[in-house]
Design a protein around this motif. Structure first.
Motif, PDB file in Angstrom:
ATOM      1  N   LEU A 270       0.799  -1.096   0.200  1.00 23.19           N
ATOM      2  CA  LEU A 270      -0.186   0.032  -0.109  1.00 23.19           C
ATOM      3  C   LEU A 270       0.814   1.328   0.080  1.00 23.19           C
ATOM      4  O   LEU A 270       1.837   1.161   0.589  1.00 23.19           O
ATOM      5  N   ASP A 271       0.310   2.140  -0.815  1.00 16.42           N
ATOM      6  CA  ASP A 271       1.258   3.643  -0.774  1.00 16.42           C
ATOM      7  C   ASP A 271       1.333   4.083   0.798  1.00 16.42           C
ATOM      8  O   ASP A 271       0.457   3.878   1.413  1.00 16.42           O
ATOM      9  N   SER A 272       2.483   4.455   1.142  1.00 13.85           N
ATOM     10  CA  SER A 272       2.636   4.864   2.287  1.00 13.85           C
ATOM     11  C   SER A 272       2.636   6.654   2.274  1.00 13.85           C
ATOM     12  O   SER A 272       3.208   7.126   1.445  1.00 13.85           O
ATOM     13  N   TYR A 273       1.972   7.179   3.190  1.00 15.57           N
ATOM     14  CA  TYR A 273       1.882   8.510   3.025  1.00 15.57           C
ATOM     15  C   TYR A 273       2.565   8.953   4.504  1.00 15.57           C
ATOM     16  O   TYR A 273       2.538   8.332   5.426  1.00 15.57           O
ATOM     17  N   SER A 274       2.989  10.165   4.356  1.00 17.25           N
ATOM     18  CA  SER A 274       3.921  10.668   5.531  1.00 17.25           C
ATOM     19  C   SER A 274       3.110  12.282   6.132  1.00 17.25           C
ATOM     20  O   SER A 274       3.720  13.081   5.474  1.00 17.25           O
ATOM     21  N   PHE A 275       2.308  11.913   6.580  1.00 18.44           N
ATOM     22  CA  PHE A 275       1.529  13.303   7.421  1.00 18.44           C
ATOM     23  C   PHE A 275       1.767  13.153   8.838  1.00 18.44           C
ATOM     24  O   PHE A 275       1.873  12.164   9.226  1.00 18.44           O
ATOM     25  N   SER A 276       1.957  14.167   9.228  1.00 19.72           N
ATOM     26  CA  SER A 276       2.667  14.542  10.696  1.00 19.72           C
ATOM     27  C   SER A 276       1.194  15.162  11.226  1.00 19.72           C
ATOM     28  O   SER A 276       0.729  16.120  10.908  1.00 19.72           O
ATOM     29  N   PRO A 277       0.933  14.760  12.580  1.00 17.80           N
ATOM     30  CA  PRO A 277      -0.038  15.425  13.566  1.00 17.80           C
ATOM     31  C   PRO A 277       0.203  17.083  13.632  1.00 17.80           C
ATOM     32  O   PRO A 277       1.344  17.576  13.743  1.00 17.80           O
ATOM     33  N   GLY A 278      -0.609  17.892  13.204  1.00 21.72           N
ATOM     34  CA  GLY A 278      -0.694  19.229  13.327  1.00 21.72           C
ATOM     35  C   GLY A 278      -0.409  19.765  11.957  1.00 21.72           C
ATOM     36  O   GLY A 278      -0.502  21.135  11.881  1.00 21.72           O
ATOM     37  N   GLU A 279      -0.077  18.827  10.865  1.00 22.67           N
ATOM     38  CA  GLU A 279       0.428  19.554   9.689  1.00 22.67           C
ATOM     39  C   GLU A 279      -1.062  20.036   8.834  1.00 22.67           C
ATOM     40  O   GLU A 279      -2.023  19.454   8.909  1.00 22.67           O
TER      41      GLU A 279
ATOM     42  N   ALA B 299      -7.291  21.723   6.328  1.00 21.89           N
ATOM     43  CA  ALA B 299      -7.548  21.181   7.358  1.00 21.89           C
ATOM     44  C   ALA B 299      -6.355  20.628   8.230  1.00 21.89           C
ATOM     45  O   ALA B 299      -5.241  20.888   7.523  1.00 21.89           O
ATOM     46  N   VAL B 300      -6.504  20.424   9.507  1.00 24.80           N
ATOM     47  CA  VAL B 300      -5.081  20.185  10.299  1.00 24.80           C
ATOM     48  C   VAL B 300      -4.987  18.545  10.253  1.00 24.80           C
ATOM     49  O   VAL B 300      -6.180  17.751  10.923  1.00 24.80           O
ATOM     50  N   PHE B 301      -4.148  17.895  10.003  1.00 28.54           N
ATOM     51  CA  PHE B 301      -3.953  16.383   9.988  1.00 28.54           C
ATOM     52  C   PHE B 301      -3.861  16.045  11.517  1.00 28.54           C
ATOM     53  O   PHE B 301      -3.137  16.494  12.424  1.00 28.54           O
ATOM     54  N   GLU B 302      -4.677  15.032  11.934  1.00 28.93           N
ATOM     55  CA  GLU B 302      -4.834  14.786  13.513  1.00 28.93           C
ATOM     56  C   GLU B 302      -4.363  13.386  13.729  1.00 28.93           C
ATOM     57  O   GLU B 302      -3.278  13.317  14.375  1.00 28.93           O
ATOM     58  N   ARG B 303      -4.805  12.182  12.792  1.00 29.61           N
ATOM     59  CA  ARG B 303      -4.238  10.974  13.179  1.00 29.61           C
ATOM     60  C   ARG B 303      -4.668  10.143  11.914  1.00 29.61           C
ATOM     61  O   ARG B 303      -5.783  10.504  11.358  1.00 29.61           O
ATOM     62  N   GLU B 304      -3.868   9.081  11.727  1.00 31.83           N
ATOM     63  CA  GLU B 304      -4.406   7.902  11.008  1.00 31.83           C
ATOM     64  C   GLU B 304      -5.408   6.922  11.616  1.00 31.83           C
ATOM     65  O   GLU B 304      -5.001   6.881  12.813  1.00 31.83           O
ATOM     66  N   LEU B 305      -6.327   6.366  10.976  1.00 32.09           N
ATOM     67  CA  LEU B 305      -7.205   5.766  11.762  1.00 32.09           C
ATOM     68  C   LEU B 305      -6.514   3.999  11.521  1.00 32.09           C
ATOM     69  O   LEU B 305      -6.252   3.562  10.493  1.00 32.09           O
ATOM     70  N   THR B 306      -6.561   3.340  12.919  1.00 25.99           N
ATOM     71  CA  THR B 306      -5.976   1.832  12.659  1.00 25.99           C
ATOM     72  C   THR B 306      -6.441   1.167  11.717  1.00 25.99           C
ATOM     73  O   THR B 306      -7.883   1.173  11.757  1.00 25.99           O
ATOM     74  N   GLY B 307      -5.824   0.390  10.890  1.00 27.16           N
ATOM     75  CA  GLY B 307      -6.419  -0.464  10.194  1.00 27.16           C
ATOM     76  C   GLY B 307      -7.142  -0.152   8.947  1.00 27.16           C
ATOM     77  O   GLY B 307      -8.023  -0.917   8.165  1.00 27.16           O
ATOM     78  N   THR B 308      -7.188   1.193   8.530  1.00 26.76           N
ATOM     79  CA  THR B 308      -8.157   1.717   7.570  1.00 26.76           C
ATOM     80  C   THR B 308      -7.192   2.613   6.683  1.00 26.76           C
ATOM     81  O   THR B 308      -5.923   2.850   7.028  1.00 26.76           O
ATOM     82  N   GLN B 309      -7.670   3.040   5.559  1.00 29.64           N
ATOM     83  CA  GLN B 309      -7.108   4.001   4.733  1.00 29.64           C
ATOM     84  C   GLN B 309      -7.580   5.327   4.854  1.00 29.64           C
ATOM     85  O   GLN B 309      -7.755   6.174   4.046  1.00 29.64           O
ATOM     86  N   ARG B 310      -8.290   5.621   6.134  1.00 22.69           N
ATOM     87  CA  ARG B 310      -8.811   6.794   6.307  1.00 22.69           C
ATOM     88  C   ARG B 310      -7.909   7.643   7.393  1.00 22.69           C
ATOM     89  O   ARG B 310      -7.071   6.916   8.199  1.00 22.69           O
ATOM     90  N   VAL B 311      -8.073   8.829   7.577  1.00 22.41           N
ATOM     91  CA  VAL B 311      -7.352   9.863   8.368  1.00 22.41           C
ATOM     92  C   VAL B 311      -8.480  10.838   9.177  1.00 22.41           C
ATOM     93  O   VAL B 311      -9.608  10.984   8.591  1.00 22.41           O
ATOM     94  N   ALA B 312      -8.122  11.175  10.329  1.00 18.98           N
ATOM     95  CA  ALA B 312      -9.023  12.012  10.911  1.00 18.98           C
ATOM     96  C   ALA B 312      -8.427  13.443  10.802  1.00 18.98           C
ATOM     97  O   ALA B 312      -6.933  13.650  10.943  1.00 18.98           O
ATOM     98  N   LEU B 313      -9.043  14.366  10.490  1.00 13.91           N
ATOM     99  CA  LEU B 313      -8.547  15.731  10.053  1.00 13.91           C
ATOM    100  C   LEU B 313      -9.497  16.642  11.072  1.00 13.91           C
ATOM    101  O   LEU B 313     -10.777  16.413  11.322  1.00 13.91           O
TER     102      LEU B 313
END
Length: 166
Positions: free
Chosen positions: A105-114, A128-142
């Motif tokens: 899977l493509d890896s993305y490098s987003f940092s919290p607060g970015e 939006a402000v990147f908050e975190r990756e959601l475990t086991g999914t391809q989704r993120v919390a912003l």
């Protein structure tokens, strides 16, 4: 013969695949390697790409009963009264992303607060402000930035980009 989508019993994707192979029925359960924290230590675990599902290629008239009664199989996924066919191009697309037997899977490098920008969907163009990756999914919390408030938003990881890349 066509590919069909098979639903496995809970956490029995690999058992279902092995039992279908014993019946000489081609099956494909794509796997990924994930790093998970267990008891405070990071471990690499092997998991199905689609938990609870696998693909099987068989003759519907000849092999349907074998497939449905194989250990680990819950049922063949149906659309109405018709088994769900899976196009060969989807299977080939997944297989083309495999490295050393695992889907890469493509890896993305987003940092919290970015700060990121949403690229598609109803929030396209918003920052939006990147908050975190959601475990086991391809989704993120912003955290959606707005003049009057911040709202938490969950989107597909593919839909955001670094603001510096715009």
């Amino acid at each position: 013969m066509d590919w069909y989508l098979i639903r496995s019993k809970i956490r029995q994707e690999f058992l279902a695949e092995a039992n279908l192979h014993r019946w000489d029925i081609e099956s494909f359960c794509p796997q990924i390697k994930q790093t998970k924290a267990r008891r405070g230590k990071k471990q690499t675990v092997i998991a199905p790409l689609f938990p609870g599902y696998l693909f099987s290629k068989f003759d519907l008239g000849r092999d349907y009963r074998k497939v449905t009664y194989a250990h680990g199989v819950a049922d063949v996924v149906m659309f109405g009264s018709t088994p769900a066919k899976v196009d060969d191009s989807i299977i080939q697309g997944i297989r083309s992303r495999m490295e050393d037997g695992f889907v890469s899977l493509d890896s993305y490098s987003f940092s919290p607060g970015e700060t990121v920008q949403i690229q598609e969907g109803p929030f396209k163009g918003l920052l939006a402000v990147f908050e975190r990756e959601l475990t086991g999914t391809q989704r993120v919390a912003l955290l959606l930035k707005s003049v009057s408030y911040n709202a938490r938003l969950i989107v597909e990881r593919d839909l955001i980009t670094h603001v510096a890349n715009i």
